[in-house]
Design an enzyme around this catalytic site. Structure first.
Site, PDB file in Angstrom:
ATOM      1  N   HIS A  48       0.194   2.621   0.853  1.00 57.32           N
ATOM      2  CA  HIS A  48       1.549   2.288   0.428  1.00 57.32           C
ATOM      3  C   HIS A  48       1.696   2.340  -1.088  1.00 57.32           C
ATOM      4  CE1 HIS A  48       1.601  -0.405   4.264  1.00 57.32           C
ATOM      5  NE2 HIS A  48       1.769   0.867   4.557  1.00 57.32           N
ATOM      6  N   LYS A  57      -0.677  -3.850  -8.649  1.00 56.17           N
ATOM      7  CA  LYS A  57      -1.085  -4.952  -7.769  1.00 56.17           C
ATOM      8  C   LYS A  57      -2.455  -5.465  -8.184  1.00 56.17           C
ATOM      9  CE  LYS A  57       1.115  -2.904  -3.684  1.00 56.17           C
ATOM     10  NZ  LYS A  57       0.867  -2.313  -2.360  1.00 56.17           N
ATOM     11  N   ASP A  91       2.667   3.817   9.252  1.00 51.34           N
ATOM     12  CA  ASP A  91       1.376   4.202   8.700  1.00 51.34           C
ATOM     13  C   ASP A  91       0.722   5.327   9.497  1.00 51.34           C
ATOM     14  OD1 ASP A  91       1.673   2.338   6.713  1.00 51.34           O
ATOM     15  OD2 ASP A  91       0.468   0.811   7.707  1.00 51.34           O
TER      16      ASP A  91
END
Length: 191
Positions: free
Chosen positions: A66, A76, A175
């Protein structure tokens, strides 16, 4: 805190100091000054974190790969607080010398490692134990319009996922049917 550089510039593994005795343990899970210094010392941009996320996954859950496009691209800082996961970042910056390359690290509630993944990378993981819980610090807010995915088993990226017979993979349709890196690149859905 020990900072481990990976084969791809910008991806860092952070190993906090853990102080333990027969009563338990203590660690500083995040220190803005230490994090900033580690990035500045390596000539990297210093992010501002705006959101914390917490996810729970059963054994065999595979999430990813992602990412979000500009103007909502996210860096992140991820860690596992319970359980065990194989965490992966893929360089999707078109002009990067390491475009399409990946780095993986095992994150566990016991090893306390953290993985810094700046914007410009796709991120995914597979839970290797039940009740695997992730904490994410992100540099931008979630935006459905900017959200993208690359297929987890893209043959050109060739991630070495630690998949065993007892894992029983669990994926969402998003996904399972995501684009390949080549398709995403042709759609201008990379950085």
């Amino acid at each position: 805190m020990n900072i481990v550089e990976t084969k791809i510039k910008g991806l860092l593994i952070l190993e906090p100091r853990v102080f333990g005795d027969d009563r338990g343990w203590f660690m500083e899970s995040f220190n803005q000054q230490v994090f900033e210094k580690a990035l500045i010392d390596r000539g990297l941009d210093v992010p501002k974190f705006v959101q914390d996320n917490h996810s729970y996954s059963q054994k065999g859950v595979l999430r990813g790969l992602h990412y979000q496009l500009d103007p909502h691209a996210q860096g992140k800082l991820v860690r596992v607080v319970q359980g065990r996961a194989w965490d992966v970042a893929v360089d999707i910056r078109k002009d990067s010398a390491t475009f399409g390359q990946w780095v993986g690290v095992e994150l566990t509630g016991e090893n306390h490692k953290q993985f810094w993944i700046p914007a410009g990378f796709a991120h995914g993981f597979i839970a290797l134990e039940g009740n695997t819980q992730f904490l994410y610090k992100t540099t931008n807010y979630y935006s459905k319009e900017c959200e993208r995915s690359i297929i987890w088993n893209d043959k050109d990226i060739n991630i070495d996922w630690p998949i065993s017979e007892d894992l029983n993979l669990k994926l969402t349709d998003k996904d399972q049917f995501a684009l390949s890196l080549d398709q995403a690149t042709n759609n201008n859905d990379v950085f």
